[in-house]
Scaffold this active site. Structure first.
Site, PDB file in Angstrom:
ATOM      1  N   ARG A   7      12.737  -8.805 -20.696  1.00 29.59           N
ATOM      2  CA  ARG A   7      12.880 -10.251 -20.693  1.00 29.59           C
ATOM      3  C   ARG A   7      14.108 -10.643 -20.190  1.00 29.59           C
ATOM      4  NH1 ARG A   7      11.494  -8.462 -25.738  1.00 29.59           N
ATOM      5  NH2 ARG A   7       9.404  -8.628 -26.135  1.00 29.59           N
ATOM      6  N   LYS A  18      15.640 -20.654  -9.082  1.00 31.18           N
ATOM      7  CA  LYS A  18      14.146 -20.481  -9.051  1.00 31.18           C
ATOM      8  C   LYS A  18      13.734 -19.116  -8.278  1.00 31.18           C
ATOM      9  CE  LYS A  18      12.518 -25.139  -7.775  1.00 31.18           C
ATOM     10  NZ  LYS A  18      11.609 -25.730  -6.958  1.00 31.18           N
ATOM     11  N   GLU A  55      17.403 -27.191   7.396  1.00 32.99           N
ATOM     12  CA  GLU A  55      17.744 -27.572   5.678  1.00 32.99           C
ATOM     13  C   GLU A  55      19.276 -28.040   5.579  1.00 32.99           C
ATOM     14  OE1 GLU A  55      15.573 -26.933   3.239  1.00 32.99           O
ATOM     15  OE2 GLU A  55      14.022 -25.683   3.659  1.00 32.99           O
ATOM     16  N   LYS A  71      23.532 -28.828  -3.524  1.00 35.49           N
ATOM     17  CA  LYS A  71      22.359 -28.070  -4.467  1.00 35.49           C
ATOM     18  C   LYS A  71      22.923 -27.862  -5.848  1.00 35.49           C
ATOM     19  CE  LYS A  71      18.608 -24.986  -4.999  1.00 35.49           C
ATOM     20  NZ  LYS A  71      17.723 -24.175  -4.323  1.00 35.49           N
ATOM     21  N   GLU A  89      13.712 -29.077 -12.783  1.00 37.12           N
ATOM     22  CA  GLU A  89      12.945 -30.094 -11.721  1.00 37.12           C
ATOM     23  C   GLU A  89      12.094 -30.679 -12.420  1.00 37.12           C
ATOM     24  OE1 GLU A  89      11.692 -27.924  -8.176  1.00 37.12           O
ATOM     25  OE2 GLU A  89      10.455 -29.803  -7.497  1.00 37.12           O
ATOM     26  N   ARG A 117      15.839 -33.051  -9.387  1.00 34.89           N
ATOM     27  CA  ARG A 117      15.815 -32.090  -8.319  1.00 34.89           C
ATOM     28  C   ARG A 117      14.579 -32.088  -7.338  1.00 34.89           C
ATOM     29  NH1 ARG A 117      16.517 -25.219 -10.170  1.00 34.89           N
ATOM     30  NH2 ARG A 117      16.274 -24.686  -7.910  1.00 34.89           N
ATOM     31  N   ASN A 134      12.936 -31.569  -2.142  1.00 30.80           N
ATOM     32  CA  ASN A 134      11.877 -31.504  -1.245  1.00 30.80           C
ATOM     33  C   ASN A 134      11.742 -32.379   0.005  1.00 30.80           C
ATOM     34  OD1 ASN A 134      10.860 -29.372  -2.767  1.00 30.80           O
ATOM     35  ND2 ASN A 134      10.186 -30.759  -4.385  1.00 30.80           N
ATOM     36  N   HIS A 152       9.605 -31.856   2.785  1.00 33.12           N
ATOM     37  CA  HIS A 152       8.884 -30.526   2.122  1.00 33.12           C
ATOM     38  C   HIS A 152       7.252 -30.869   1.919  1.00 33.12           C
ATOM     39  CE1 HIS A 152      12.526 -28.657   2.323  1.00 33.12           C
ATOM     40  NE2 HIS A 152      11.996 -27.423   1.667  1.00 33.12           N
ATOM     41  N   HIS A 174       5.153 -28.198   3.877  1.00 29.64           N
ATOM     42  CA  HIS A 174       4.318 -27.287   3.263  1.00 29.64           C
ATOM     43  C   HIS A 174       2.843 -27.352   3.662  1.00 29.64           C
ATOM     44  CE1 HIS A 174       7.434 -26.706  -0.421  1.00 29.64           C
ATOM     45  NE2 HIS A 174       7.459 -25.964   0.439  1.00 29.64           N
ATOM     46  N   HIS A 183       9.682 -21.563   7.809  1.00 26.43           N
ATOM     47  CA  HIS A 183       9.898 -22.590   6.806  1.00 26.43           C
ATOM     48  C   HIS A 183      10.703 -23.994   7.251  1.00 26.43           C
ATOM     49  CE1 HIS A 183      10.247 -24.462   3.047  1.00 26.43           C
ATOM     50  NE2 HIS A 183      11.565 -24.433   3.085  1.00 26.43           N
TER      51      HIS A 183
END
Ligand SMILES: NC(=O)c1ccc[n+]([C@@H]2O[C@H](COP(=O)([O-])OP(=O)(O)OC[C@H]3O[C@@H](n4cnc5c(N)ncnc54)[C@H](O)[C@@H]3O)[C@@H](O)[C@H]2O)c1
Ligand SMILES: [Zn+2]
Length: 363
Positions: free
Chosen positions: A123, A145, A187, A229, A239, A243, A247, A250, A254, A267
């Site tokens: 956990r 993340k 980025e 960030k 998010e 946040r 993106n 993105h 994506h 990416h």
């Protein structure tokens, strides 16, 4: 040493950034984790390991960690539950306990997978991120993340799990292929556009130095991106709102990755096109002045040439956008710049505007 704090109450941690820091990994980890941490499992891959050699392992050993290594295959296709399960088996066999630590030594693939296992094994055990790509140093290692992929989609299985420490040594980028450096630079441009005009101007003005990995410039830019960030994550860890501005570029990015099955673009390159598209949408909607849009374009072009995208069908890209996991109530939302350094989130972009901007952006 440049240090960026991430203030999240009991989950707070520091991002340390300095050339040569890899040799100090052990002492830094020891200082952060205390004496109860006896074992460190370093998760990496053979590409990273042969580039960096034994330095990180030796440094951890000198700080009295009993070190194990677990190498995963190199590539996005190894970021799976299957790899996670075999790493967990390794941890069980080695009797890794709650006070011990997983060290993610690699790019975003290693970081996301090791982070996911750190979030779920017993956990949750402690995690130190040691990012070795520019993308990982300015983005994926910070913010907690973690994820693995499912055959039906990328990053669909994951958890939020903040690291205990992030150790960034810009020197390790020397062995990174230049295309990967360029991908990371898109980025960095993103951070400037969403939050920091000064950073944007600095990055745009020093692309050549950054590509040559000028240590001073690189350290500065990495620290600034991490600070941005960190600020965003501090105010919206999971998010729910702010946040999402990360993106920028993105939504289309994506979709480009999806329609090309993750083969044509790195990416960051897809995000390069995505930022071109988003700033054109903003311009067409009267939100962004033309000179600003052109400045964003110029910064993107100065990084280098992007793999071709004008052979891709707009319809495919648009339907991929609508299947993205960030779509709510069937609407793709866009992060749109209103000036360099400031963005808004807009989920009401007329389809004809998207189409026209996309066509122009992919030329
Ligand atoms: N968690 C997040 O917030 C977040 C954010 C952005 C991206 N990501 C994830 O990150 C991943 C992409 O990360 P990436 O761009 O770092 O790719 P990557 O991890 O695949 O690394 C790119 C390549 O560089 C090699 N490499 C790494 N360090 C090296 C070094 N120092 N010298 C030589 N080669 C080196 C790797 O082995 C790999 O071949 C994706 O899975 C993406 O989903 C996560
Ligand atoms: Zn990204």
């Amino acid at each position: 040493m440049p240090t960026v704090p991430v203030r999240l109450g009991p989950r707070s941690y520091q991002i340390l950034i300095s050339s040569g820091l890899l040799d100090d990994l052990g002492p830094q980890a020891r200082r952060r984790l205390g004496e109860r941490a006896r074992r460190a499992v370093v998760v990496s891959n053979t590409t990273v390991e042969s580039s960096l050699g034994d330095r990180p392992y030796e440094s951890l050993t000198r700080a009295h960690f009993k070190v194990d290594r677990f190498l995963i295959g190199d590539g996005e296709r190894f970021k799976t539950l299957r790899t996670a399960e075999s790493l967990i088996g390794f941890l069980i066999e080695r009797r890794i306990e709650r006070p011990d630590v997983i060290v993610a030594l690699g790019g975003g693939v290693v970081g996301d997978l090791a982070g996911f296992v750190a979030a779920t094994y017993l956990r949750g055990i402690r995690l130190i991120q040691v990012p070795t790509t520019l993308l990982a140093q300015i983005d994926s290692s910070v913010g907690g993340k973690t994820a693995v992929n499912h055959p039906l989609g990328k990053n669909l299985i994951g958890a939020f799990h903040q690291p205990s420490l992030v150790v960034i040594d810009p020197d390790v980028l020397r062995t990174l292929p230049s295309r990967q450096i360029r991908a990371g630079l898109y980025e960095a441009i993103k951070y400037g556009v969403i939050r920091d005009r000064r950073l944007f101007i600095r990055v745009a003005g020093s692309i050549d130095e950054l590509k040559k990995l000028d240590p001073g410039e690189l350290e500065h830019v990495i620290a600034r991106c991490c600070a941005i960030k960190a600020r965003i994550v501090q105010s919206d860890e999971r998010e729910d709102g702010l946040r999402r501005i990360l993106n920028f570029g993105h939504t289309v990015g994506h979709a480009l990755e999806t329609v090309t099955h993750y083969r044509r673009f790195l990416h960051g390159e897809a995000v390069g096109y995505g930022m071109r598209a988003a700033s054109r949408i903003a311009e067409r909607m009267g939100l962004l002045a033309s000179p600003d849009r052109k400045q964003i374009d110029a910064a993107i072009s100065s990084v280098g040439s992007l793999p071709r995208a004008n052979t891709l069908a707009s319809d495919d890209i648009i339907s991929a956008m609508h299947r993205d996991k960030k779509v709510e109530a069937g609407r793709a939302s866009f992060v749109l710049p209103v000036e360099i350094g400031k963005v808004v989130i807009e989920s009401d972009v007329p389809p004809q505007v998207v189409r026209a901007a996309l066509k122009d952006a992919l030329e």
